[in-house]
Design a protein around this motif. Structure first.
Motif, PDB file in Angstrom:
ATOM      1  N   THR A   1     -27.372  13.653   9.219  1.00  0.00           N
ATOM      2  CA  THR A   1     -26.869  12.823   8.008  1.00  0.00           C
ATOM      3  C   THR A   1     -26.155  11.404   8.665  1.00  0.00           C
ATOM      4  N   VAL A   2     -25.354  11.415   9.810  1.00  0.00           N
ATOM      5  CA  VAL A   2     -25.183  10.163  10.531  1.00  0.00           C
ATOM      6  C   VAL A   2     -26.364   9.417  10.811  1.00  0.00           C
ATOM      7  N   ASP A   3     -27.312  10.125  11.369  1.00  0.00           N
ATOM      8  CA  ASP A   3     -28.518   9.384  11.742  1.00  0.00           C
ATOM      9  C   ASP A   3     -29.470   8.755  10.417  1.00  0.00           C
ATOM     10  N   LEU A   4     -29.324   9.652   9.264  1.00  0.00           N
ATOM     11  CA  LEU A   4     -29.784   9.053   7.950  1.00  0.00           C
ATOM     12  C   LEU A   4     -29.430   7.885   7.754  1.00  0.00           C
ATOM     13  N   ILE A   5     -27.951   7.839   7.808  1.00  0.00           N
ATOM     14  CA  ILE A   5     -27.204   6.610   7.192  1.00  0.00           C
ATOM     15  C   ILE A   5     -27.688   5.433   8.439  1.00  0.00           C
ATOM     16  N   ASN A   6     -27.159   5.593   9.621  1.00  0.00           N
ATOM     17  CA  ASN A   6     -27.560   4.478  10.715  1.00  0.00           C
ATOM     18  C   ASN A   6     -28.916   4.034  10.524  1.00  0.00           C
TER      19      ASN A   6
END
Length: 493
Positions: A319-324
């Motif tokens: 999810t962090v990778d999705l946003i960043n």
């Protein structure tokens, strides 16, 4: 009907549920608030004095910072509120236990395919590999309408401008999305229509499609045919004969996959329609079903609420990778990450991206997030999934269908007629829109601030989705609309 709503006990603003005149005195939490100016429907007003630089709180979270001192009763919008968001952030996983208790099984009448997949429609799809044959595809659709009989629900072409003169990820996206649609179980039969000299030719596309049933999928390369129209019509007749053998049968709602999207949002989106869709999502997940939430840029500012619902550390990191990754996409193109909301959003009462995002993520309900999908990646895990796709209505809705959604739930405060490859249900945030655009709107959630409680509305809504899954046409289907759009990022040759 209520005059206003204070959404969360921690909020320092309230939202007008109808136009409120300057000088109106309201009682909010035991205190009197006199409005200093007219407040349009869906817009915010201060219920306490807010010093310049202080956080404006809505949904129990900050939606931005006051640009100036704001007095109690003042209208709060873009003129005196600014985003408080930055660029790339560092996130910490603070897991929340949001597991849902199982609930009683429900059934819909759908189509069971030989490979075990399930469809809610039995359509024949004509899918061009390249934009050069779009007119052939649409002509074939028009010529084939006579075959829409029996259990054949529709024959639809999906023209698009891609498949050639693309590079890198764009070409991969085109091939992936086309293959996803070819494999979609809402299609009982598919004609793949190629030109012959394109980058994404039939031969190139087949490895992306994988194993397929020759009775269900036919291929035609126009440059290799003396009369492509006649040959294509013969193939469509064969597909109709095959697909026409399927009949609806009772199927558990645990096999439903539902996409969730919003567009043309207004100040009531996060109060009526989006929470109703969120309640539906929780109900479906509690019955073993699957929902997919997308439009990543409209998670900015509310992303931590989603991250902390990740079922484990691996999903949190995805999810962090999705946003960043999406923020990096913006900056790589020299664009402002927070260039949002749209003019229509602002007119409806949404002032900042945080305001929009906190309302947007209401569609996710409260279930744990079980997986994060790449653009074009099929859903594999039952439960609530996040999907990498932009906010654009047609692109995001097509992405939901490509990942396996049988139906897309589309909440809107301003209305839109579009459709995607699967039934696209329009859900109004306010009764005025539902009354005005009855030819677009399928379900009205505006009654949530009038005379209907959430428990009643969510059950009515769940029943309606089951009806649509069982064959009831939504308004865009009745109008004959089928659209698709593919995400484009790079160079066109």
């Amino acid at each position: 009907m209520q005059d206003f709503i204070k959404i969360h006990s921690a909020d320092n603003v309230a939202v007008a549920l109808k136009p409120l005149a300057s000088g109106t005195t309201l009682t909010i939490g035991g205190s009197s608030v006199t409005l200093l100016e007219e407040i349009p429907q869906g817009h915010k007003f201060a219920i306490t004095d807010l010093p310049a630089g202080s956080a404006v709180i809505k949904y129990g979270n900050a939606i931005g910072l006051a640009k100036e001192d704001i007095k109690t009763g003042a209208w709060i919008h873009t003129h005196n509120l600014k985003t408080g968001l930055g660029d790339l952030l560092t996130y910490t996983y603070n897991k929340q236990d949001t597991a849902l208790e199982p609930t009683e099984e429900r059934f819909f009448n759908g189509y069971r395919r030989p490979n075990g997949k399930v469809g809610v429609r039995n359509e024949i799809w004509i899918i061009p590999t390249v934009g050069c044959v779009n007119k052939i595809a649409t002509s074939l659709e028009n010529m084939s309408k006579k075959y829409v009989t029996g259990t054949i629900d529709e024959i639809a072409a999906f023209p698009h401008p891609y498949g050639c003169s693309q590079m890198g990820d764009d070409q991969e996206y085109t091939r992936t999305i086309l293959a996803d649609l070819i494999n979609h179980p809402n299609a009982g039969g598919v004609l793949v229509l190629g030109l012959g000299c394109e980058n994404s030719s039939v031969a190139e596309l087949k490895p992306y499609i994988g194993d397929y049933d020759e009775r269900r999928v036919k291929f035609l390369v126009a440059q290799e045919s003396e009369d492509e129209m006649a040959e294509a019509m013969e193939m469509i007749e064969q597909l109709v004969e095959y697909a026409g053998s399927f009949k609806r049968e009772p199927i558990s709602s645990s096999e439903l996959i539902i996409g969730m999207k919003c567009g043309g949002s207004d100040g009531l989106s996060g109060i009526t329609a989006n929470p109703t869709v969120g309640a539906f999502s929780d109900m479906l997940v509690s019955k073993g079903g699957t929902t997919i939430l997308t439009e990543v840029p409209e998670m900015f500012g509310a992303e931590t609420l989603l991250m902390n619902r990740s079922q484990n550390e691996e999903v949190f990191e995805k999810t962090v990778d999705l946003i960043n990754d999406f923020k990096n996409y913006f900056t790589a193109h020299n664009q402002t990450i927070y260039e949002n909301p749209s003019p229509g959003n602002k007119k409806g009462g949404i002032s900042t991206l945080e305001d929009k995002s906190l309302g947007c993520v209401q569609k996710s309900g409260s279930a744990p997030i079980v997986d994060v999908l790449k653009y074009g990646e099929p859903v594999r895990t039952k439960g609530l999934n996040l999907l990498n796709a932009p906010g654009n209505d047609l692109v995001a809705s097509t992405a939901l269908a490509a990942s396996g959604a049988h139906i897309v739930l589309f909440t809107t405060g301003r209305g839109t007629p579009f459709a995607c490859p699967v039934p696209t249900m329009k859900i109004s945030t306010n009764t005025a829109l539902s009354s005005k655009k009855g030819n677009w709107i399928d379900f009205n959630c505006g009654v949530l601030v009038e005379d209907t409680d959430m428990d009643t509305l969510k059950n009515q809504f769940f029943d309606f989705v089951i009806e649509v899954a069982s064959g009831k046409k939504v308004k865009s289907e009745e109008a004959g609309f089928h659209d698709m759009a593919i995400f484009k990022q790079g160079v066109t040759l």
